[in-house]
Design a protein around this motif. Structure first.
Motif, PDB file in Angstrom:
ATOM      1  N   ASP A 350      -0.875   2.769  12.584  1.00 13.46           N
ATOM      2  CA  ASP A 350      -2.218   2.814  13.161  1.00 13.46           C
ATOM      3  C   ASP A 350      -2.569   4.281  13.393  1.00 13.46           C
ATOM      4  O   ASP A 350      -2.151   4.867  14.387  1.00 13.46           O
ATOM      5  N   ILE A 351      -3.293   4.876  12.478  1.00 15.60           N
ATOM      6  CA  ILE A 351      -3.462   6.334  12.507  1.00 15.60           C
ATOM      7  C   ILE A 351      -4.933   6.739  12.502  1.00 15.60           C
ATOM      8  O   ILE A 351      -5.808   5.964  12.131  1.00 15.60           O
ATOM      9  N   SER A 352      -5.187   7.966  12.922  1.00 20.06           N
ATOM     10  CA  SER A 352      -6.542   8.503  12.810  1.00 20.06           C
ATOM     11  C   SER A 352      -6.497   9.956  12.378  1.00 20.06           C
ATOM     12  O   SER A 352      -5.543  10.682  12.686  1.00 20.06           O
ATOM     13  N   ALA A 421       0.218  16.806  10.145  1.00 21.31           N
ATOM     14  CA  ALA A 421      -0.218  17.979   9.378  1.00 21.31           C
ATOM     15  C   ALA A 421      -1.741  17.977   9.202  1.00 21.31           C
ATOM     16  O   ALA A 421      -2.358  19.033   9.113  1.00 21.31           O
ATOM     17  N   ALA A 422      -2.342  16.795   9.181  1.00 23.79           N
ATOM     18  CA  ALA A 422      -3.794  16.688   9.014  1.00 23.79           C
ATOM     19  C   ALA A 422      -4.525  16.760  10.362  1.00 23.79           C
ATOM     20  O   ALA A 422      -5.726  16.517  10.439  1.00 23.79           O
ATOM     21  N   GLY A 423      -3.807  17.096  11.419  1.00 22.19           N
ATOM     22  CA  GLY A 423      -4.431  17.194  12.741  1.00 22.19           C
ATOM     23  C   GLY A 423      -4.798  15.849  13.333  1.00 22.19           C
ATOM     24  O   GLY A 423      -5.654  15.759  14.208  1.00 22.19           O
ATOM     25  N   GLY A 424      -4.140  14.798  12.876  1.00 21.05           N
ATOM     26  CA  GLY A 424      -4.496  13.454  13.310  1.00 21.05           C
ATOM     27  C   GLY A 424      -3.611  12.902  14.410  1.00 21.05           C
ATOM     28  O   GLY A 424      -2.795  13.629  14.990  1.00 21.05           O
ATOM     29  N   SER A 425      -3.778  11.624  14.679  1.00 17.70           N
ATOM     30  CA  SER A 425      -3.023  10.952  15.738  1.00 17.70           C
ATOM     31  C   SER A 425      -2.149   9.861  15.151  1.00 17.70           C
ATOM     32  O   SER A 425      -2.625   9.043  14.349  1.00 17.70           O
ATOM     33  N   ILE A 426      -0.891   9.814  15.579  1.00 19.49           N
ATOM     34  CA  ILE A 426       0.020   8.757  15.111  1.00 19.49           C
ATOM     35  C   ILE A 426      -0.226   7.452  15.854  1.00 19.49           C
ATOM     36  O   ILE A 426       0.361   6.433  15.536  1.00 19.49           O
ATOM     37  N   SER A 427      -1.097   7.490  16.857  1.00 17.15           N
ATOM     38  CA  SER A 427      -1.508   6.243  17.497  1.00 17.15           C
ATOM     39  C   SER A 427      -2.991   6.297  17.809  1.00 17.15           C
ATOM     40  O   SER A 427      -3.406   6.849  18.819  1.00 17.15           O
TER      41      SER A 427
END
Lengths: 472, 472
Positions: A350-352, A421-427
């Motif tokens: 579940d990523i953003s 690495a893409a500056g995203g969130s792992i949750s």
């Protein structure tokens, strides 16, 4: 069971009475394994208070005896944040008996619901006065308002209305020292220091127990239109979203579906049929709604999609001609996880990332995962408009039964590295709970981890609120 | 000046260079007295870093030497939250040199502005790409994005778009340990633990220094309509708001003005004239806007007010026939404080209660204040739709010059007691700063004070971030 736990349970029983204290293992069993059946906990007792004062009593007793509490609502969390530890060292604090809707006001556009109120009946009660609580998700028949708030839940209508963080007007909670935080007065403006409400939202029960929530309501939907479109790529899907958002404010659902996922649904889920005649590499399910009787939402969406077709943004589109067809379109989207399970082993992430970066991320990440782990199939589907997709990796058909353990963790680390690495969130919306805690610890900035630990220790110095969850 | 301060300033000078370190008392003077001229501070130096890394350097040096920092933006705060203590023990940290707009994206509906960017030029820059940052207030020519965020500022458009808390998509800040919190990635969904962003919003610089903010944008306004209406009471004004909100989503300004305040404006402010022919006990200024070219916002508002007139909700109404008249109507609202000052001594209270309770509160509180303090005139005006009014108490014309000191504090305590009894906030939008700290300490729930102190001590154990502000 240690002596402290025995004393705590005995005193809770004396204070709250037998209805509130469950110790029969058979009655406790359904609540100590997480929703997805992956994490198995144990507890000597499940305490279910019926009022905020009773919750405060329980928290004070827990502090006195240093017995940790694990707050739980509908037990529908995706990260095992409400599952007690396996060593039986904590007591389950079930909020399900606090299930009163305290008030609903169409005039003030507010409802106050206790933590144990289930989402679906809240939807119904609010609808009766011509209003709507716009957050919804698959577990609506089981998940509770307290759990939704504690996990800052999202769902399918976030594009227009935001997550719980945007929809909560106030929180009542019992803090770890047993004091009651009362934030339900419905003030629209209040600048008296740090927002305890906002701190408790998404805290997964580690800073206190949410006992009731004031929820913002919006006018009920008077009409909706649901369309299915075929597009050449995730980039074209985002172009379509920008095109629509620039021309109407009625879009509230915008779900990306890859062809591969659609085919799995058509293969495994009875009664489903392809929504379009030809095939397209990617699809978008669109829902437009209005609460304004003057707006013809179906006609508007049809006209806009016609223009998008002429401009080459989309390859094809069909508007659901009735409510049954609209439901059938949603079924194609909602059944993806079920179809994947029928096909074989699947890892969910579940990523953003930033909305603008998501189309390229989906393609690049899929390619990299499939190259690094030959045989797997990677795909992203879901809330493209929120920059939030469910990035799933399916095992090869010949994968061993222990694929999760053998390769799964490696794949998840690989995906989480790409996201970071893409500056995203792992949750993006599922929280950290127990399941993502190691990855969070591995990838979070040290300053952030330190700040979280400092806040946790400051508000819960005895460590009695849901220990072992969220904070690395 | 103590030795520690001298060393701190010398090292900051060596690290950041002479442009960043101001020690000439004449250059410092404008920034050590608060906006309203009530609180006079002193400082040995004003340090103005030009980048986030320089802010981190300053914070680390301040921690090393145990020298407190007072972050300041435009120095337009209403509660002296950015004014250093009078003993010269703290150094002013001016954010005005960090004044770059890092990016504006119409597509992503986001702008990233550094803390020292002033609101008015940000409005202009965003407007150039067809977008709008919808928060605005009187000090827009001086106030900064960092200050607006640190105080969770409100203003006149909160009804539709919320306060800064709703409009901030992410915060970059230097925490008291010198680490950089980076929340600017523009993720719409991110459930990785407690929201540090939300904790910093409204923290008045006591938990760290905000260095840049990602701001949500909305489409530019394509048309607005401004109307002035006369109503019999604040209750009728609220009825009008409910009537309009049930029929249109275009209302974004709804300001209550008592007849007494209008008359003061007409008396003291040159070039003003009565908007309606007859007199009415209360008035409402309404602004409706649209960003949708298809909506005729003026015609809609005129039609709705016509119906409201027929239904007896309002006594009279006039729609501004052009932009000049619209500005003239707003002038009548915006000039109330100026007119009051011209009339004599006035005590201001920025308060909120639940929206539904506000009409009765205004009438009851005014009556009680006027009874308890014979000769004074009490009235409430402002953001009725937010449940937030400016409750002002004017001294009798024969009041002594020391009325503020002699009776003012008593009156403020009386008003704050009424607000607290009504479940309201003694600071709806102006924050606590220095000026409201004693009242906050007197009236806040003990559990809340304890939680605030615990968070403050956890994140700023050395007490170097804006000590003496906000936290009781």
């Amino acid at each position: 069971m240690r002596n402290a736990e025995e004393q705590f349970i005995a005193q809770a029983l004396a204070k709250l009475g037998p209805r509130a204290v469950v110790t029969d293992p058979a009655d406790i069993a359904p609540w100590v394994t997480d929703w997805r059946g992956r994490v198995h906990g144990a507890t000597p007792a499940m305490i279910a208070p019926a009022s905020t004062d009773e919750v405060a009593d329980v928290v004070r007793l827990a502090a006195e005896h240093r017995v940790p509490l694990v707050p739980q609502g509908g037990n529908t969390g995706m990260s095992a944040g409400a599952t007690p530890p396996a060593d039986g060292s904590a007591v389950l604090l079930s909020m399900r008996r606090m299930n009163r809707i305290r008030s609903i006001s169409a005039e003030n556009r507010l409802a106050v619901a206790e933590a144990g109120v289930i989402l679906a009946p809240l939807h119904d009660a609010v609808h009766e006065v011509g209003m709507r609580f716009p957050l919804t998700l698959g577990a609506r028949g089981s998940c509770t308002i307290g759990g939704l708030t504690s996990t800052n839940a999202g769902g399918t209508q976030v594009l227009k209305f935001g997550t719980m963080r945007s929809l909560v007007a106030g929180v009542e909670a019992v803090l770890p020292d047993g004091s009651i935080h009362t934030g339900l007065s419905g003030l629209k403006k209040d600048n008296r220091g740090y927002s305890i409400d906002q701190l408790l939202i998404g805290a997964e029960g580690t800073l206190g127990v949410i006992t009731a929530v004031a929820l913002r309501l919006v006018p009920a939907v008077t009409a909706r239109a649901v369309a299915w479109t075929g597009v050449a790529s995730p980039m074209r899907a985002l172009d379509l979203l920008r095109f629509l958002e620039a021309r109407t404010s009625s879009i509230e659902g915008f779900e990306l579906v890859p062809q591969d996922s659609l085919q799995l649904v058509l293969k495994h889920v009875p009664g489903t049929r392809p929504p379009l005649d030809g095939t397209h590499p990617w699809h978008v399910l669109i829902e437009a709604t209005t609460s304004d009787s003057a707006t013809r939402v179906g006609g508007e969406l049809e006209r806009l999609l016609g223009t998008a077709l002429k401009q080459g943004i989309i390859g094809d589109a069909v508007l659901a001609s009735n409510e049954a067809q609209a439901e059938a379109f949603w079924k194609l989207r909602d059944a993806i996880s079920e179809a994947e399970r029928a096909e074989g082993q699947t890892l969910a992430h579940d990523i953003s990332v930033a909305v603008a970066d998501m189309p390229a991320f989906i393609l690049n990440a899929s390619e990299q995962v499939e190259r690094a782990f030959p045989g797997v199939v990677a795909s992203g589907f879901g809330h493209l408009g929120d920059g939030n997709i469910h990035f799933h990796v399916r095992a090869a058909s010949h994968a061993a039964p222990n694929w999760y353990e053998a390769e799964g963790l490696q794949i998840t680390r690989f995906v989480d590295d790409l996201v970071t690495a893409a500056g995203g969130s792992i949750s993006a919306e599922h929280g950290i709970g127990q399941l993502k805690r190691a990855e969070f610890a591995r990838l979070a900035e040290p300053g952030r981890v330190q700040a979280l630990r400092a806040i946790k220790n400051a508000l819960d110095p005895l460590g009695i609120m849901n220990p072992g969850k969220l904070v690395p």
